[in-house]
Design an enzyme around this catalytic site. Structure first.
Site, short mmCIF file in Angstrom:
data_model
loop_
_atom_site.label_atom_id
_atom_site.label_comp_id
_atom_site.label_asym_id
_atom_site.label_seq_id
_atom_site.Cartn_x
_atom_site.Cartn_y
_atom_site.Cartn_z
CB CYS A 1 36.54 44.69 38.42
SG CYS A 1 36.75 44.03 36.78
CD GLU B 1 35.52 46.21 43.98
OE1 GLU B 1 36.59 46.20 44.59
OE2 GLU B 1 35.45 46.00 42.74
CE LYS C 1 50.34 36.47 43.59
NZ LYS C 1 49.38 35.46 44.06
CD GLU D 1 42.81 47.12 33.50
OE1 GLU D 1 41.81 47.73 33.92
OE2 GLU D 1 43.22 47.21 32.33
P1 NAP Z 1 43.72 41.44 45.62
O1 NAP Z 1 43.54 41.00 47.02
O2 NAP Z 1 44.14 42.81 45.35
O3 NAP Z 1 44.70 40.40 44.94
C1 NAP Z 1 45.04 40.46 43.58
C2 NAP Z 1 46.37 39.77 43.37
O4 NAP Z 1 47.37 40.50 44.07
C3 NAP Z 1 46.41 38.35 43.90
O5 NAP Z 1 47.19 37.56 43.05
C4 NAP Z 1 47.08 38.54 45.26
O6 NAP Z 1 47.74 37.38 45.69
C5 NAP Z 1 48.08 39.62 44.92
N1 NAP Z 1 48.57 40.35 46.09
C6 NAP Z 1 47.98 40.50 47.30
N2 NAP Z 1 48.77 41.23 48.12
C7 NAP Z 1 49.88 41.55 47.42
C8 NAP Z 1 51.07 42.28 47.70
N3 NAP Z 1 51.27 42.84 48.89
N4 NAP Z 1 51.98 42.40 46.73
C9 NAP Z 1 51.78 41.85 45.52
N5 NAP Z 1 50.71 41.13 45.19
C10 NAP Z 1 49.74 40.99 46.13
O7 NAP Z 1 42.39 41.24 44.80
P2 NAP Z 1 41.43 39.99 44.83
O8 NAP Z 1 40.81 39.95 46.21
O9 NAP Z 1 42.13 38.78 44.33
O10 NAP Z 1 40.37 40.38 43.70
C11 NAP Z 1 39.33 41.28 43.93
C12 NAP Z 1 39.68 42.68 43.48
O11 NAP Z 1 40.15 42.69 42.15
C13 NAP Z 1 38.47 43.57 43.46
O12 NAP Z 1 38.80 44.82 44.04
C14 NAP Z 1 38.16 43.75 42.00
O13 NAP Z 1 37.47 44.90 41.66
C15 NAP Z 1 39.50 43.71 41.39
N6 NAP Z 1 39.42 43.35 39.97
C16 NAP Z 1 39.65 44.32 39.04
C17 NAP Z 1 39.56 44.02 37.70
C18 NAP Z 1 39.82 45.05 36.64
O14 NAP Z 1 40.11 44.68 35.53
N7 NAP Z 1 39.72 46.32 36.93
C19 NAP Z 1 39.23 42.74 37.30
C20 NAP Z 1 38.99 41.78 38.28
C21 NAP Z 1 39.11 42.10 39.61
P3 NAP Z 1 47.09 36.34 46.73
O15 NAP Z 1 45.62 36.38 46.56
O16 NAP Z 1 47.70 35.06 46.35
O17 NAP Z 1 47.53 36.78 48.07
#
Ligand code: NAP
Ligand code: MG
Length: 452
Positions: A262, A354, A153, A228
């Site tokens: 990240c 962050e 997804k 992650e």
């Molecule tokens: P996010 O809001 O946590 O979303 C990540 C994924 O989870 C998306 O596909 C999102 O879907 C899905 N999601 C959201 N709510 C969910 C729920 N209740 N149940 C299951 N899945 C759900 O993160 P983001 O805003 O896309 O990305 C930014 C974050 O990712 C930052 O905090 C960054 O640090 C972190 N990140 C970490 C790494 C690492 O390797 N450590 C790498 C890259 C990014 P939808 O968006 O379609 O709703």
């Protein structure tokens, strides 16, 4: 329901898709479950050949994939090309790893003990919007290499490259049902995958906040999870460092992908004796970052992902913040935000949370112990850098910093061959390298009696 996908640099629609819901998620899990027995039975050499073909197809379609990613995420085309190059490398690496990830025999009394690496079954992969294709490949490569089938997804905002990748999987000869990509909301499709009894594991990359929900949801079926999550990494500049080099590379370490990274070294810790000199160098280097049209070969920074995200980033820069430098950014359309440097204390909100935008907090420290204390004074522990010419100090600090991925005299974090992942609230489990395979296989121990 229709999902309209936008280009964040122009705010124009670039695709209209059918949005998947819980029913489609169930159907995808059922397809993946049905495909599992045949896929796990594919001979290792044949599975390797299929992954190798996928890697080659990614190379052949490299420019197309880079254009998709650049338009959907707003990332500079030069960076997007580099990322697609890494995706191909990831599949090459895991093609080579298929038959090198094996069990062992262990001396025991009364017989022979052996271990096997078994696939988990259907794995759910949930991916964020900042590096959609790259992060998909970090999970897909080891998942397929180990013999699992997959429901992937991508984030709702950036589904296009993962959808194209799933077509290339079929073209490579990976059987129907092995790789299923669903464009849909996290709260609907993601949540369904987390709770689904036929999904054995969730490989998640995203925010720490949603990571908590993944852990909670997975508890019901004792699903395996790899998380992650977010970061607030430190870039530590000692007084004996090559300050010119450290300053020249520091903007890349924060402003790459418009700070939506990240691993962003968004806290720049500088020894007080060189603080003013380093800040001058850093301001000059930041002034040089080329912000603008992501399609331009020379652009180094594009827009943020969305209007809502830009508001979040802007909310960090209230009147209490001491801005040392603010760069230029196009007016709009597009979700632009300028490179921003602020002088801060580690207690300030901007140094604790962050931001996930092109904003770096510069913080002075007094000595080595103080640098380590500040670097570790965060709930996160993903990445970081140490700049010094003193090798013993570099090793001392590297061992003391609580983070999963560190660099000395460099600001890079990701290599196909090396493990990647967090300490503390940046998550657990490791991706990439041979460690990446551990998260997609289960160790089975077998005792065979040799007593007649
Ligand atoms: P996010 O809001 O946590 O979303 C990540 C994924 O989870 C998306 O596909 C999102 O879907 C899905 N999601 C959201 N709510 C969910 C729920 N209740 N149940 C299951 N899945 C759900 O993160 P983001 O805003 O896309 O990305 C930014 C974050 O990712 C930052 O905090 C960054 O640090 C972190 N990140 C970490 C790494 C690492 O390797 N450590 C790498 C890259 C990014 P939808 O968006 O379609 O709703
Ligand atoms: Mg989000």
């Amino acid at each position: 329901m229709t999902l309209t996908v936008l280009n964040p640099a122009t705010e124009e629609p670039i695709a209209e898709l059918e949005q998947a819901g819980a029913e489609e998620a169930d159907a995808a899990v059922a397809r993946a479950k049905a495909a599992f027995p045949a896929w796990r039975a594919v001979a290792p050499g044949d599975r390797a050949r299929l992954l190798r073909r996928l890697a080659t197809l990614v190379e052949e379609h490299g420019e197309e994939l880079a254009q998709i990613e650049s338009r959907n995420v707003g990332k500079p085309i030069s960076g997007a090309r580099g990322e697609v190059g890494m995706v191909a490398q990831v599949f090459h690496f895991y093609a080579g790893a298929v038959d090198k990830h094996h069990g062992e025999t262990i001396p025991v009394a009364g017989g022979v003990a052996a271990t096997f690496r078994e696939p988990l079954g259907v794995v759910g992969l949930i991916v964020p919007w900042n590096f959609p294709l790259n992060i998909s490949s970090w999970k897909l490569g080891p998942a397929l290499a180990c013999g699992n089938t997959v429901v992937l997804k991508p984030a709702e905002l950036t589904p296009l490259s993962a959808i194209r990748l799933s077509e290339l999987c079929l073209e490579a000869g990976i059987p129907e049902g092995v790789v299923n990509v669903l464009a849909g909301k996290g709260s609907v499709v993601g949540q369904r995958l987390i709770e689904h009894p036929d999904v054995a594991k969730i490989g998640f990359t995203g925010s720490t906040e949603v990571g908590r929900l993944v852990m909670q949801g997975a508890a019901g079926t004792i699903k395996r999870v790899t998380l992650e999550l977010g970061g607030k990494s430190a870039n530590v500049i000692f007084e004996d460092a090559d300050l010119e080099q450290a300053a020249a590379s520091a903007p890349y370490a924060v402003f790459d992908n418009a700070g939506q990274d990240c691993c962003a070294r968004s806290r720049i810790l500088v020894h007080r004796s060189v603080y003013n000199r380093f800040l001058d160098l850093l301001v000059e280097a930041t002034r040089g970052v080329k912000v603008g049209d992501p399609g331009d070969e020379f652009t180094e920074m594009g827009p943020l992902i969305s209007a809502a995200h830009r508001e979040t980033v802007a909310s960090f820069l209230d009147d209490s913040v001491q801005v040392a430098f603010r760069g230029d950014a196009p007016g709009g359309p597009g979700y632009w935000f300028p490179c921003t440097l602020v002088e801060a204390a580690n207690e300030d909100r901007i140094a604790r949370e962050e931001v996930f935008g092109p904003v770096a907090a510069v913080i002075p420290f007094e000595d080595e112990a103080d640098a380590i204390r500040i670097a570790n004074d965060t709930p996160y522990g993903l990445s970081g850098s140490i700049w010094t010419r003193d090798g013993a100090r570099a090793l001392r600090v590297v061992r003391a910093v609580e983070a999963g991925v560190l660099s000395v005299n460099a600001n890079t974090s990701v290599r196909v061959q090396t493990p990647f992942g967090g300490f503390k609230q940046s998550g657990f489990g490791r991706e990439l390298g041979m460690h990446g395979l551990d998260g997609y296989s289960e160790v089975k121990s077998v005792f065979i009696s040799t007593e007649g």
